[in-house]
Design a protein around this motif. Sequence first.
Motif, PDB file in Angstrom:
ATOM      1  N   GLN A 126       0.824  -1.218   0.000  1.00 53.84           N
ATOM      2  CA  GLN A 126       0.000   0.000   0.000  1.00 53.84           C
ATOM      3  C   GLN A 126       0.852   1.260   0.000  1.00 53.84           C
ATOM      4  OE1 GLN A 126      -0.489  -2.688   1.910  1.00 53.84           O
ATOM      5  NE2 GLN A 126      -2.603  -2.839   2.686  1.00 53.84           N
ATOM      6  N   LEU A 127       1.986   1.219   0.671  1.00 54.60           N
ATOM      7  CA  LEU A 127       2.801   2.422   0.816  1.00 54.60           C
ATOM      8  C   LEU A 127       3.888   2.557  -0.240  1.00 54.60           C
ATOM      9  CD1 LEU A 127       3.196   2.505   4.709  1.00 54.60           C
ATOM     10  CD2 LEU A 127       1.578   3.759   3.302  1.00 54.60           C
ATOM     11  N   TYR A 128       4.394   1.438  -0.742  1.00 54.65           N
ATOM     12  CA  TYR A 128       5.478   1.482  -1.714  1.00 54.65           C
ATOM     13  C   TYR A 128       5.032   1.114  -3.127  1.00 54.65           C
ATOM     14  CZ  TYR A 128       8.681   1.781   2.282  1.00 54.65           C
ATOM     15  OH  TYR A 128       9.334   2.180   3.432  1.00 54.65           O
ATOM     16  N   GLY A 129       3.829   0.547  -3.238  1.00 51.28           N
ATOM     17  CA  GLY A 129       3.353   0.098  -4.541  1.00 51.28           C
ATOM     18  C   GLY A 129       3.864  -1.288  -4.873  1.00 51.28           C
ATOM     19  N   GLY A 130       3.296  -1.889  -5.911  1.00 52.66           N
ATOM     20  CA  GLY A 130       3.726  -3.216  -6.340  1.00 52.66           C
ATOM     21  C   GLY A 130       2.991  -4.313  -5.595  1.00 52.66           C
ATOM     22  N   ASP A 131       3.500  -5.539  -5.743  1.00 55.01           N
ATOM     23  CA  ASP A 131       2.852  -6.695  -5.123  1.00 55.01           C
ATOM     24  C   ASP A 131       3.876  -7.561  -4.385  1.00 55.01           C
ATOM     25  OD1 ASP A 131       4.248  -7.634  -7.272  1.00 55.01           O
ATOM     26  OD2 ASP A 131       2.575  -8.719  -8.189  1.00 55.01           O
ATOM     27  N   ARG A 132       4.854  -6.910  -3.785  1.00 53.00           N
ATOM     28  CA  ARG A 132       5.927  -7.630  -3.086  1.00 53.00           C
ATOM     29  C   ARG A 132       5.373  -8.585  -2.025  1.00 53.00           C
ATOM     30  NH1 ARG A 132       8.990 -10.160  -0.599  1.00 53.00           N
ATOM     31  NH2 ARG A 132      11.150  -9.755   0.023  1.00 53.00           N
ATOM     32  N   PHE A 133       4.337  -8.156  -1.323  1.00 54.64           N
ATOM     33  CA  PHE A 133       3.755  -8.985  -0.263  1.00 54.64           C
ATOM     34  C   PHE A 133       2.299  -9.345  -0.559  1.00 54.64           C
ATOM     35  CE2 PHE A 133       7.397  -7.172   1.920  1.00 54.64           C
ATOM     36  CZ  PHE A 133       7.895  -8.278   2.612  1.00 54.64           C
ATOM     37  N   ALA A 134       1.995  -9.526  -1.820  1.00 52.13           N
ATOM     38  CA  ALA A 134       0.640  -9.936  -2.199  1.00 52.13           C
ATOM     39  C   ALA A 134       0.311 -11.321  -1.637  1.00 52.13           C
ATOM     40  CB  ALA A 134       0.499  -9.941  -3.719  1.00 52.13           C
ATOM     41  N   GLY A 135       1.310 -12.195  -1.587  1.00 55.17           N
ATOM     42  CA  GLY A 135       1.095 -13.528  -1.031  1.00 55.17           C
ATOM     43  C   GLY A 135       0.702 -13.485   0.432  1.00 55.17           C
ATOM     44  N   LEU A 136       1.324 -12.597   1.182  1.00 54.23           N
ATOM     45  CA  LEU A 136       0.974 -12.425   2.586  1.00 54.23           C
ATOM     46  C   LEU A 136      -0.467 -11.952   2.723  1.00 54.23           C
ATOM     47  CD1 LEU A 136       1.593 -12.102   5.647  1.00 54.23           C
ATOM     48  CD2 LEU A 136       2.468  -9.808   5.098  1.00 54.23           C
ATOM     49  N   GLN A 137      -0.844 -10.955   1.921  1.00 48.88           N
ATOM     50  CA  GLN A 137      -2.204 -10.442   1.979  1.00 48.88           C
ATOM     51  C   GLN A 137      -3.213 -11.538   1.640  1.00 48.88           C
ATOM     52  OE1 GLN A 137      -2.914  -7.606   3.186  1.00 48.88           O
ATOM     53  NE2 GLN A 137      -1.021  -6.415   3.058  1.00 48.88           N
ATOM     54  N   ALA A 138      -2.879 -12.365   0.656  1.00 46.76           N
ATOM     55  CA  ALA A 138      -3.785 -13.450   0.269  1.00 46.76           C
ATOM     56  C   ALA A 138      -3.898 -14.481   1.388  1.00 46.76           C
ATOM     57  CB  ALA A 138      -3.287 -14.105  -1.016  1.00 46.76           C
ATOM     58  N   ALA A 139      -2.791 -14.802   2.018  1.00 47.01           N
ATOM     59  CA  ALA A 139      -2.813 -15.786   3.102  1.00 47.01           C
ATOM     60  C   ALA A 139      -3.648 -15.297   4.278  1.00 47.01           C
ATOM     61  CB  ALA A 139      -1.384 -16.084   3.555  1.00 47.01           C
ATOM     62  N   LEU A 140      -3.528 -14.026   4.615  1.00 47.26           N
ATOM     63  CA  LEU A 140      -4.325 -13.474   5.711  1.00 47.26           C
ATOM     64  C   LEU A 140      -5.802 -13.405   5.340  1.00 47.26           C
ATOM     65  CD1 LEU A 140      -1.985 -10.569   6.907  1.00 47.26           C
ATOM     66  CD2 LEU A 140      -2.373 -12.762   8.041  1.00 47.26           C
ATOM     67  N   ALA A 141      -6.088 -13.072   4.080  1.00 45.52           N
ATOM     68  CA  ALA A 141      -7.481 -12.978   3.632  1.00 45.52           C
ATOM     69  C   ALA A 141      -8.181 -14.337   3.667  1.00 45.52           C
ATOM     70  CB  ALA A 141      -7.535 -12.390   2.220  1.00 45.52           C
ATOM     71  N   GLN A 142      -7.419 -15.400   3.456  1.00 46.23           N
ATOM     72  CA  GLN A 142      -7.990 -16.746   3.446  1.00 46.23           C
ATOM     73  C   GLN A 142      -8.090 -17.364   4.840  1.00 46.23           C
ATOM     74  OE1 GLN A 142      -5.427 -18.871   0.760  1.00 46.23           O
ATOM     75  NE2 GLN A 142      -5.930 -17.542  -0.982  1.00 46.23           N
ATOM     76  N   ASN A 143      -7.524 -16.702   5.817  1.00 43.84           N
ATOM     77  CA  ASN A 143      -7.523 -17.226   7.186  1.00 43.84           C
ATOM     78  C   ASN A 143      -8.638 -16.546   7.979  1.00 43.84           C
ATOM     79  OD1 ASN A 143      -6.973 -17.818   9.923  1.00 43.84           O
ATOM     80  ND2 ASN A 143      -4.799 -18.047   9.507  1.00 43.84           N
ATOM     81  N   GLY A 144      -9.626 -17.322   8.377  1.00 40.57           N
ATOM     82  CA  GLY A 144     -10.753 -16.738   9.102  1.00 40.57           C
ATOM     83  C   GLY A 144     -10.366 -16.159  10.447  1.00 40.57           C
ATOM     84  N   HIS A 145      -9.295 -16.652  11.046  1.00 42.08           N
ATOM     85  CA  HIS A 145      -8.866 -16.135  12.346  1.00 42.08           C
ATOM     86  C   HIS A 145      -8.102 -14.818  12.227  1.00 42.08           C
ATOM     87  CE1 HIS A 145     -10.143 -19.859  14.191  1.00 42.08           C
ATOM     88  NE2 HIS A 145      -9.370 -20.551  13.369  1.00 42.08           N
ATOM     89  N   ALA A 146      -7.742 -14.435  11.004  1.00 40.36           N
ATOM     90  CA  ALA A 146      -6.948 -13.217  10.802  1.00 40.36           C
ATOM     91  C   ALA A 146      -7.807 -11.975  10.597  1.00 40.36           C
ATOM     92  CB  ALA A 146      -6.017 -13.399   9.605  1.00 40.36           C
TER      93      ALA A 146
END
Length: 361
Positions: free
Chosen positions: A221-241
Motif C-alpha cells: 500500500q505504501l510502496y506500490g507493487g505486489d511484493r507482499f501480495a502472497g501475505l495479503q492473500a494468506a491473511l485474507a484466506q484465514n478466518g482467524h486473521a
Amino acid sequence: MSTHGEQRGGNRRSATILDLDIAATRGGWLLVALCLAYAVAALWLQPYRYLHLAQSYAEPFVFFLPSLLAAGLGVAALIFARHAPIRFMLDTLTQRWLGAAPVIVLFFLGITAFTTLKVAIPDVVPFYADRALAGLDLRLHGTDPWAWAHSVVSEPLSAIIFASYGFGWLVQWFGTLLFVAFWNSPARRLRYLWAFALTTILCGTVLATLLSSAGPIFYDQLYGGDRFAGLQAALAQNGHATPVQAYANYLLAAYESGRPELGTGISAMPSMHVAFVTLNALFLTGFGRRWAMAGWSFAALILFGSVYAGWHYAVDGYLSILVVSLLWYLTGRFALPHVTRNTADAGVALPDPGAAVSELT
C-alpha cells in the motif's frame, strides 16, 4: 569471637542494604525525571496529538488497569493467602499504593508520549527502510519468513498465535508492570522500571524514527507493487486473521488522515511487541527455571506471531532482542551494583516466585 563476627556481619549486611536503598532512591528520582522529560518533549513537540491521545487513553486505562490489578491480586490471594484472600488484597493495596501510584501515573504519561511520537515518525522521517529490511530478511532466511511461518502453522493453530499476539501480549505487558509497581524489592524494581523506560524511549522512539519502516502488511500500500501480495492473500484466506486485517485498516486510515487515535502509529523496526516480551522474559528468569521457560516460550511465540501476522520483518524482532538484552545488562550494572551473597541472604534478592509474592504480603 563469634558474637563479634556475627555483629560485624550483620552490620555489613545492614550497611549494604542501606546503600541499596539510597542508590534506589537516587536512581528513582533520575528515572522520574527521564519519564517526565519524555512526556514533556512529546507534549511540546505535538501538543494537540498528546492531549487528544491522553483523553483517548484515559477511559480504557481507568477501566483496564484496575480490572487487571483486581484479577492479579485475586489470583495471588487464592494461591498464597487462601485463608484470608480479601484481607491479603486490601493489605497489599493499603501498604503499597503509595509506591505504586507514581509508577502507574508515569506509565500513563509515557504511553501517551510514546504513541504521540510514534504517530509523528513518518512526518519526521518518511518510511524508507522497508526495502532494505525485506531484502535482509530474504538473504538471512533464504525465503520470506512470513511464507515459512504460514507453511509450518495450520489455520486452526493460528487462532492461538493471533490471541497471544493481541490480548495475551497486552495482559503480560500490563500485568508485569503492575506486579513490579507493587513489588517490595527496591533495587530489582528499579532495574526493571529503568529497562522498561529505556526500551520505550530507545526502541520505540529513537530507533523507530531512525529506521522508519511500515512492515510487510503495509508494504504494497505504501510502496506500490505486489511484493507482499502472497501475505495479503494468506491473511485474507484465514478466518482467524480478520481482527488483524481490521486493525491494519484502522492504522492505515489513521495514518492517511493524520488523526492521532487510540493505539495508532505505524512503525515496524524494531518490534515493540518483541521488545517487551524479551524484557519480561529476562525479568522472569530471575525467579527460576520454570518462570524462565514460560517467559522465553512466550517471547518466541510473539516473535513468530509478529512475522506470521505480517506486522514485522523477522529482523525487527532480532534487533529488539539484542537491544533489550543490552539494556537489561546495563541497568543491572546501574541498579544492582552491590547485590552480593550478603544482600541475597538479607532478603533483597528473590530466588523464587513464592518469595516474590511474599514480598507483597
